[in-house]
Design a protein around this motif. Sequence first.
Motif: not given
Length: 130
Positions: A89-112
């Motif tokens: 069930e892990d079979t899939a096309v896997y994509y990476c994605a990016a969002v700019w957060r340069g004005s935020y703290d380095m530890h600003y939490p991510c979200a899926i």
Amino acid sequence: QLQLVESGGGLVQPGGSLRLSCAASGFTLNYYIIAWFRQAPGKEREGVSCISRSGADTEYADSVKGRFTISRDNAKNTVYLQMNSLKPEDTAVYYCAAVWRGSYDMHYPCAITRAMYNDWGQGTQVTVSS
């Protein structure tokens, strides 16, 4: 021009492992939160994991917790997804994605959350089958 390139996909037997890489070019990855998504045939694209700029915060979909590990090497401008104990069930096309957060703290939490991400790679196929 900002570009994300995934690699490391392939065919693996159930229970096996793969490590995906997401290499960034044209920008400094350090300023971006990065996530991995996947899309199986006939299904919606779903979030798998994400990582903050510092790497200190990570999130995982319930379906991959304890099996997948996301990491980043900002010096190499690359994010990794280590996938262990793979299932069909892990079979899939896997994509990476990016969002700019340069004005935020380095530890600003991510979200899926798919809508957060502006830039996407072309994807790499992962097939888990015996």
